[in-house]
Motif scaffolding. Structure first.
Motif, PDB file in Angstrom:
ATOM      1  N   MET A 173       0.804  -1.120  -0.103  1.00 54.89           N
ATOM      2  CA  MET A 173      -0.021  -0.071   0.421  1.00 54.89           C
ATOM      3  C   MET A 173       0.865   1.002  -0.257  1.00 54.89           C
ATOM      4  O   MET A 173       2.178   1.075   0.304  1.00 54.89           O
ATOM      5  N   VAL A 174      -0.077   2.566  -0.588  1.00 56.05           N
ATOM      6  CA  VAL A 174       0.751   3.967  -0.682  1.00 56.05           C
ATOM      7  C   VAL A 174       0.947   4.121   1.305  1.00 56.05           C
ATOM      8  O   VAL A 174      -0.932   3.849   1.492  1.00 56.05           O
ATOM      9  N   ALA A 175       1.644   4.165   2.167  1.00 55.09           N
ATOM     10  CA  ALA A 175       0.893   5.065   3.229  1.00 55.09           C
ATOM     11  C   ALA A 175       1.309   6.356   3.955  1.00 55.09           C
ATOM     12  O   ALA A 175       1.233   6.728   4.873  1.00 55.09           O
ATOM     13  N   GLY A 176       1.723   6.518   2.896  1.00 58.43           N
ATOM     14  CA  GLY A 176       2.039   8.998   2.851  1.00 58.43           C
ATOM     15  C   GLY A 176       3.016   9.495   2.082  1.00 58.43           C
ATOM     16  O   GLY A 176       4.053   9.054   1.621  1.00 58.43           O
ATOM     17  N   VAL A 177       3.134  10.199   2.697  1.00 57.69           N
ATOM     18  CA  VAL A 177       3.666  11.069   2.689  1.00 57.69           C
ATOM     19  C   VAL A 177       5.543  11.395   3.462  1.00 57.69           C
ATOM     20  O   VAL A 177       4.292  11.441   4.854  1.00 57.69           O
ATOM     21  N   GLY A 178       6.573  11.411   3.701  1.00 60.10           N
ATOM     22  CA  GLY A 178       7.899  11.389   5.089  1.00 60.10           C
ATOM     23  C   GLY A 178       8.691  12.644   4.435  1.00 60.10           C
ATOM     24  O   GLY A 178       8.724  12.983   3.450  1.00 60.10           O
ATOM     25  N   ALA A 179       9.789  12.178   4.623  1.00 59.25           N
ATOM     26  CA  ALA A 179      11.244  12.881   4.538  1.00 59.25           C
ATOM     27  C   ALA A 179      11.764  12.343   5.038  1.00 59.25           C
ATOM     28  O   ALA A 179      12.101  11.317   5.982  1.00 59.25           O
ATOM     29  N   ASP A 180      13.067  12.229   3.895  1.00 61.82           N
ATOM     30  CA  ASP A 180      14.564  11.252   4.013  1.00 61.82           C
ATOM     31  C   ASP A 180      15.213  12.054   4.942  1.00 61.82           C
ATOM     32  O   ASP A 180      15.526  13.399   5.923  1.00 61.82           O
ATOM     33  N   ALA A 181      16.213  11.547   4.989  1.00 65.21           N
ATOM     34  CA  ALA A 181      17.823  11.910   6.127  1.00 65.21           C
ATOM     35  C   ALA A 181      17.532  13.784   5.768  1.00 65.21           C
ATOM     36  O   ALA A 181      17.977  14.521   6.523  1.00 65.21           O
ATOM     37  N   ASP A 182      17.405  14.238   4.470  1.00 64.71           N
ATOM     38  CA  ASP A 182      18.270  15.391   4.171  1.00 64.71           C
ATOM     39  C   ASP A 182      17.021  16.211   3.789  1.00 64.71           C
ATOM     40  O   ASP A 182      17.198  17.674   3.614  1.00 64.71           O
ATOM     41  N   GLY A 183      15.579  15.739   4.631  1.00 60.80           N
ATOM     42  CA  GLY A 183      14.857  16.747   4.565  1.00 60.80           C
ATOM     43  C   GLY A 183      13.811  16.903   3.295  1.00 60.80           C
ATOM     44  O   GLY A 183      12.587  17.713   3.135  1.00 60.80           O
ATOM     45  N   ARG A 184      13.994  16.146   2.169  1.00 60.73           N
ATOM     46  CA  ARG A 184      12.851  15.881   0.895  1.00 60.73           C
ATOM     47  C   ARG A 184      11.945  14.864   1.288  1.00 60.73           C
ATOM     48  O   ARG A 184      12.006  14.205   1.834  1.00 60.73           O
ATOM     49  N   PRO A 185      11.079  15.595   0.480  1.00 60.14           N
ATOM     50  CA  PRO A 185       9.341  14.685   0.791  1.00 60.14           C
ATOM     51  C   PRO A 185       9.585  13.043  -0.192  1.00 60.14           C
ATOM     52  O   PRO A 185      10.451  12.836  -1.256  1.00 60.14           O
ATOM     53  N   VAL A 186       9.453  12.332   0.767  1.00 66.01           N
ATOM     54  CA  VAL A 186       9.310  10.973  -0.224  1.00 66.01           C
ATOM     55  C   VAL A 186       7.916  10.578  -0.105  1.00 66.01           C
ATOM     56  O   VAL A 186       6.787  10.331   1.250  1.00 66.01           O
ATOM     57  N   LEU A 187       7.513   9.537  -0.651  1.00 63.66           N
ATOM     58  CA  LEU A 187       6.132   8.585  -1.019  1.00 63.66           C
ATOM     59  C   LEU A 187       6.972   7.649   0.502  1.00 63.66           C
ATOM     60  O   LEU A 187       8.033   6.844  -0.517  1.00 63.66           O
ATOM     61  N   GLN A 188       5.677   7.403   0.916  1.00 63.96           N
ATOM     62  CA  GLN A 188       6.290   5.785   2.230  1.00 63.96           C
ATOM     63  C   GLN A 188       5.142   5.066   1.292  1.00 63.96           C
ATOM     64  O   GLN A 188       4.215   5.068   1.493  1.00 63.96           O
ATOM     65  N   LEU A 189       6.292   3.730   1.006  1.00 66.58           N
ATOM     66  CA  LEU A 189       5.063   2.851   0.653  1.00 66.58           C
ATOM     67  C   LEU A 189       5.631   1.262   1.375  1.00 66.58           C
ATOM     68  O   LEU A 189       6.461   1.020   2.149  1.00 66.58           O
ATOM     69  N   ARG A 190       4.890   0.509   2.168  1.00 59.89           N
ATOM     70  CA  ARG A 190       4.933  -1.178   2.566  1.00 59.89           C
ATOM     71  C   ARG A 190       4.981  -1.752   1.064  1.00 59.89           C
ATOM     72  O   ARG A 190       3.361  -1.662   0.683  1.00 59.89           O
ATOM     73  N   ILE A 191       5.225  -2.621   1.101  1.00 52.15           N
ATOM     74  CA  ILE A 191       5.881  -3.993   0.268  1.00 52.15           C
ATOM     75  C   ILE A 191       5.592  -5.634   1.528  1.00 52.15           C
ATOM     76  O   ILE A 191       5.882  -5.778   2.068  1.00 52.15           O
TER      77      ILE A 191
END
Length: 99
Positions: free
Chosen positions: A14-32
């Protein structure tokens, strides 16, 4: 180009939402649901994104991060349409999380 963070061995893909990586960039969080063995999780990631964004599997390409959780994925298609689908997907996920 999408920046994603994949978590393998989830109860379902599923698509779990949007988060941030270590550099603060937005990332799409996926559960596989698939394990990270022999490319199974990467294949499931391509399947999930192609289905969620309503594009062909061949239009979703893993650019980098094949062995890690942080990945860059190229999605070919009309940009405005893809952005609208992605925003709807994220909004729908945020609504479910709030309930």
């Amino acid at each position: 180009m999408l920046f994603v963070r994949a978590t393998p061995r989830a109860s379902r893909s599923m698509v779990a939402g949007v988060g941030a990586d270590a550099d603060g960039r937005p990332v799409l969080q996926l559960r596989i649901a698939a394990p990270p063995a022999e490319g199974a999780a990467n294949s499931a990631l391509v399947d999930l994104l192609s289905s969620a964004l309503q594009v062909r599997k061949r239009d979703v390409t893993l650019q980098s991060g094949a062995t890690g959780r942080a990945k860059q994925v190229r999605v070919n298609g009309e940009g405005a349409v893809l952005v609208a689908r992605l925003e709807a997907l994220i909004r729908g996920n945020a609504t479910r999380s709030a309930q």
